[in-house]
Design an enzyme around this catalytic site. Structure first.
Site, short mmCIF file in Angstrom:
data_model
loop_
_atom_site.label_atom_id
_atom_site.label_comp_id
_atom_site.label_asym_id
_atom_site.label_seq_id
_atom_site.Cartn_x
_atom_site.Cartn_y
_atom_site.Cartn_z
N TYR A 8 7.57 41.60 91.23
CA TYR A 8 8.00 43.01 91.16
C TYR A 8 6.82 43.85 90.70
CZ TYR A 8 8.25 42.89 86.04
OH TYR A 8 7.95 42.80 84.72
N CYS A 9 7.00 45.19 90.87
CA CYS A 9 5.92 46.09 90.47
C CYS A 9 6.51 47.41 89.99
CB CYS A 9 4.91 46.27 91.60
SG CYS A 9 5.67 46.75 93.17
N ARG A 10 5.96 48.52 90.46
CA ARG A 10 6.37 49.82 89.90
C ARG A 10 7.68 50.34 90.45
NH1 ARG A 10 0.33 52.01 90.60
NH2 ARG A 10 -0.53 51.19 88.64
#
Lengths: 224, 224
Positions: free
Chosen positions: A183-185
């Site tokens: 996952y990221c932003r």
DNA sequence: ATTTTATTCTAATGATAATTAGAATGTTGG
DNA sequence: CCAACATTCTAATTATCATTAGAATAAAAT
């Protein structure tokens, strides 16, 4: 010249409410908000993530501040901006849903920007609920591919952090026996898409989480 | 002149998303949306509710259309506009909450515009949950004070319609033995505030619903 | 005190948006 | 086909916003 009455009108109410809309009505400001939603950040940091000059970023941040979306506190030489309200993450998420549902242009851009996110493909992202049950059963490992600074400011429980630039050099941190969820932003951040593609080429079993850290946090789920 | 690359950039995505924000960034357009949320309406109707010239209203409606917030269908000589998506009601509600929480100006305007909405006063509005239980137990009667056209386009179950202008002439429709709950277009609509004040003077037991028809409908509750 | 660094303010320019009046389009009913 | 009506389009004006460079401010380090 017209005399201004002291009376408050409906028009004033809606105009003031519209300030929030106006603040959300600029791609640059939405990018700034996406970054601020990861955790507080300085003007310089924000300017570089949104690819703006510092002066310009500062002006946009003032705009967001006047609209009540962010607050700033001084910390030494720097000014740190943060969201006033977690509901702003929800607000942006709703805007995104409405835009993706009702703007053909949006759909086109998303599928061009993230061609791997094809619903038929094996790369399809997993939802929050799926992720939660995967975490509960211990079937998945969580990988946070954001820069270290953002990870340190808050991340999903049990996640390990490998910023995208160091992905190949830190492969030994990754399990081979469990599925990895990167996952990221958030939905419009490229980092986790990149990570998934690169890890798949290396034979890892990996999928994306279809939201990001801010959405997780705004949903009231536990963070570290 | 700069060459445009065919490549889709993050910037394009956020700029397109910002179109939704831009559309919400005008008091006039928010007023139009408030009216459209009551049910489909012609340009002329919309222009007069938002106090705009027809030409100007048409332009704003085009803007909302390009942003994917409304659609239009021709019906005879008229063009009827409606919301594309019930989530837009939720979106505006969230904007309102964020604005009221974080903009001092907003709070000031609301309390000036609706001085009777003072939390200490007996006139405090009732929430959706309270209303639902009141309706279930049969303890309350529902009064819709919007214009007949909007009532006809959809209203809360069991509600009776008395447009504000005919309030005093239709008092015999109102029960004396139960509390009356008045509602209108939504939180920033004056109609129900007016109705409550006038009915209280006449000795009725009456309170406002703190939302309006669109919010009820967007919540998926039954309508007639 | 002076310099350095981070940010904000100011002024000027170019780009968008809102508004109005009036022309153009499209639909209905003779 | 023509007349009436509702809406949209066009052109022109005015207002608002984004951007940049450079000056001003404010805190920290020398």
């Amino acid at each position: 010249m017209e005399l201004k009455t002291a009376m408050t009108s409906r028009q004033d109410l809606f105009d003031t409410l519209a300030q929030v809309g106006k603040a959300l009505g600029s791609g640059h400001r939405l990018m700034l908000l996406e970054r601020i939603a990861q955790g507080e950040a300085s003007v310089e940091t924000l300017a570089s993530t949104a690819d703006l000059t510092v002066g310009n970023a500062s002006a946009h941040l003032q705009h967001l501040r006047r609209a009540g979306l962010v607050t700033a506190t001084r910390c030494g030489k720097q000014m740190l901006y943060r969201l006033t309200d977690q509901r702003i993450v929800t607000l942006m998420g709703l805007m995104r849903e409405v835009a993706e549902t009702n703007l053909a242009e949006m759909e086109r851009l998303v599928s061009r920007m993230f061609p791997d996110a094809n619903p038929d493909g094996a790369l399809e992202a997993i939802s929050r609920d799926e992720l939660l049950s995967g975490l509960n059963s211990g079937d998945v490992a969580l990988l946070d591919v954001r820069p270290e600074e953002e990870f340190e400011a808050g991340h999903l429980p049990t996640a390990i952090n490998i910023p995208l630039g160091q992905l190949e050099s830190m492969l030994d941190e990754l399990p081979r026996d469990r599925e990895i969820i990167a996952y990221c932003r958030g939905p419009y951040c490229v980092l986790s898409h990149e990570a998934v593609q690169r890890l798949r080429k290396l034979g890892y079993q990996v999928r994306r989480f279809d939201e990001g850290f801010p959405e997780w946090k705004a949903a009231g789920l536990p963070i570290h």
